[in-house]
Write an enzyme that holds these catalytic residues in place. Structure first.
Site, mmCIF file in Angstrom:
data_model
loop_
_atom_site.group_PDB
_atom_site.id
_atom_site.type_symbol
_atom_site.label_atom_id
_atom_site.label_comp_id
_atom_site.label_asym_id
_atom_site.label_seq_id
_atom_site.Cartn_x
_atom_site.Cartn_y
_atom_site.Cartn_z
ATOM 1 C CE LYS A 159 -4.028 1.840 2.485
ATOM 2 N NZ LYS A 159 -4.963 2.014 1.388
HETATM 3 C C1 LIG Z 1 -6.475 0.221 -3.957
HETATM 4 C C2 LIG Z 1 -7.207 -0.321 -2.791
HETATM 5 N N1 LIG Z 1 -7.797 -1.529 -2.894
HETATM 6 C C3 LIG Z 1 -8.483 -2.061 -1.861
HETATM 7 C C4 LIG Z 1 -8.608 -1.391 -0.657
HETATM 8 C C5 LIG Z 1 -9.353 -2.009 0.475
HETATM 9 O O1 LIG Z 1 -8.468 -2.422 1.463
HETATM 10 P P1 LIG Z 1 -8.883 -2.459 2.997
HETATM 11 O O2 LIG Z 1 -10.119 -3.283 3.067
HETATM 12 O O3 LIG Z 1 -7.741 -3.123 3.671
HETATM 13 O O4 LIG Z 1 -9.119 -1.075 3.433
HETATM 14 C C6 LIG Z 1 -8.020 -0.142 -0.518
HETATM 15 C C7 LIG Z 1 -8.128 0.600 0.741
HETATM 16 O O5 LIG Z 1 -7.195 0.811 1.430
HETATM 17 C C8 LIG Z 1 -7.303 0.400 -1.596
HETATM 18 O O6 LIG Z 1 -6.723 1.607 -1.492
#
Ligand SMILES: Cc1ncc(COP(=O)(O)O)c(C=O)c1O
Length: 323
Positions: A159
Site C-alpha cells: 500500500k
Molecule cells: C487500492 C485499494 N484496494 C483495496 C482497498 C481495500 O483495502 P482495505 O479493506 O484493507 O481497506 C483499498 C483501501 O485501502 C485500496 O486503497
C-alpha cells in the site's frame, strides 16, 4: 473529509500538535512517492472504542515497508500500541487511522537509501465514504479507461503512496463523468478493483472476487467479507473475472476500510440486478456492521478495544531512524 486541524499527531514516537506536524518540502516522499501507509478505522461501540483488525493493518504496513526496503524500528505490538496511544491522547471515540512510513529529509535523487525512514500516525473523523445513502441504495460507477498497475511494475500488494497516482486518475475520471467511482481492469483486461476498494460480484448466490494476481491490494475488508460470507453458507470463489461478468451479475458491491460494504447499482449505465442493494449484500452488511458496531459478538477477535489505559512508554520513545 475535512481535517479538524486540532489534536496531536504521532511523529517518530512523539506527540506533536496538529499545526506543528510538518515536513520540509525537500523531503524525499514529496518528490518520489516513497511512502507506504495504512488506513484503518476505530469504531464507537457500547463497550467503548475499538479498532477493527488493527493487527492485520499494522502487519500489512510492515509488509509494505519490507517490500520497499524501508523497515521502521517498531514491531507489530509497538505499532499497535502507538496507534492506541495516539487515539487515547486525542480522546477520540471513533476515527480514521492513517499511519505512514516514508523516506524523510536527507537528499533528493531517485535512490532513497540516503534518506531516513520516518513515520507518523494521523487521526481524523471520517464518516461514510460515499454517504449513508450509498450504503442502502448503491452507487453508479464506470469501468475506468485506466488500467491497474501491471505486474512487476509497481507492487500492488504494497500500500504505497506511489500507487495512489493510479487511483487518483481512476477516481477523477469517474467523477468528471458523473459517476461515484471507477472500477479498473488489470492490464490483461480482467476485473481488478476500484480506486480504493476491492470488488465482489454475486451470481446465483455464489460470490466471486478477483485474486491477488489481478493487481489488487489484498484488502482487509475483502478478507473479512470472505470469512463472513463463508460462515453465512455462501461459496466464495477467488478467480479471474471478465469485464462482462460485472454487467450480468445479480449483485455487485465494493469493500474497503473507507467504503465498508457499498452496493453498486449500475456500471457503465447498465443496471445491476434489480438496481438496488441485493439480499446477499444486505446480509453481509448486517454481519459486518453488527461486529464493528459492537452489536454482535466479536467471534473472530477482530476488535481491539482502545481502553482508558495510559500511553505506554514503549510507543512514546523516539523511534525514527534519525532520532
Ligand atoms: C487500492 C485499494 N484496494 C483495496 C482497498 C481495500 O483495502 P482495505 O479493506 O484493507 O481497506 C483499498 C483501501 O485501502 C485500496 O486503497
Amino acid at each position: 473529509m475535512g481535517f479538524p486541524g486540532t489534536g496531536t499527531i504521532w511523529m517518530n514516537g512523539k506527540l506533536v500538535d496538529w499545526k506543528d506536524a510538518t515536513i520540509h518540502v525537500a523531503t524525499h516522499v514529496v518528490h518520489y512517492g516513497s511512502g507506504v501507509f495504512e488506513g484503518a478505522r476505530c469504531y464507537s461501540t457500547p463497550k467503548g472504542s475499538a479498532c477493527f483488525r488493527l493487527d492485520a493493518h499494522m502487519k500489512r504496513l510492515m509488509h509494505s515497508s519490507k517490500i520497499y526496503r524501508m523497515e521502521y524500528p517498531l514491531d507489530l505490538a509497538g505499532w499497535q500500541n502507538a496507534v492506541l496511544d495516539t487515539i487515547r491522547a486525542n480522546r477520540m471515540a471513533a476515527c480514521y487511522i492513517r499511519p505512514i512510513v516514508y523516506r524523510g529529509y536527507g537528499a533528493l535523487g531517485v535512490n532513497p537509501l540516503g534518506c531516513p525512514v520516518d513515520a507518523a500516525i494521523i487521526l481524523w473523523e471520517w464518516g461514510t465514504y460515499l454517504g449513508q445513502d450509498a450504503l442502502e441504495h448503491g452507487v453508479d460507477v464506470r469501468v475506468s479507461s485506466w488500467s491497474r498497475l501491471a505486474p512487476n511494475t509497481m507492487p500492488a500488494m504494497a500500500k504505497s503512496s506511489a500507487n495512489y497516482a493510479n487511483s487518483g486518475l481512476i477516481k477523477m475520471e469517474a467523477l468528471a463523468d458523473g459517476y461515484s467511482e471507477g472500477i479498473a481492469l488489470d492490464v490483461f483486461g480482467s476485473v481488478s478493483e476500484g480506486s480504493g476498494q476491492n470488488i465482489f460480484i454475486v451470481r446465483d448466490n455464489v460470490l466471486h472476487t478477483p485474486p491477488l494476481t489481478a493487481s489488487i491490494l489484498g484488502g482487509i475488508t475483502r478478507d473479512s467479507v470472505m470469512t463472513l460470507a463463508r460462515d453465512l453458507g455462501y461459496t466464495v470463489v477467488e478467480a479471474g473475472l471478465p469485464r462482462e461478468a460485472l454487467y450480468i451479475a445479480d449483485e455487485v458491491f465494493v469493500v474497503g476500510t473507507a467504503a465498508e460494504i457499498t452496493p453498486i447499482r449500475s456500471i457503465d449505465k447498465i443496471t445491476i440486478g434489480t438496481g438496488r442493494r441485493g439480499p446477499v449484500t444486505e446480509a453481509l452488511q448486517r454481519a459486518f456492521f453488527g461486529i464493528i458496531n459492537g452489536h454482535a459478538p466479536d467471534r473472530y477477535g477482530w476488535l481491539t478495544y482502545v481502553g482508558a489505559g495510559e500511553a505506554t512508554e514503549e510507543s512514546r520513545k523516539t523511534v525514527g531512524t534519525r532520532g
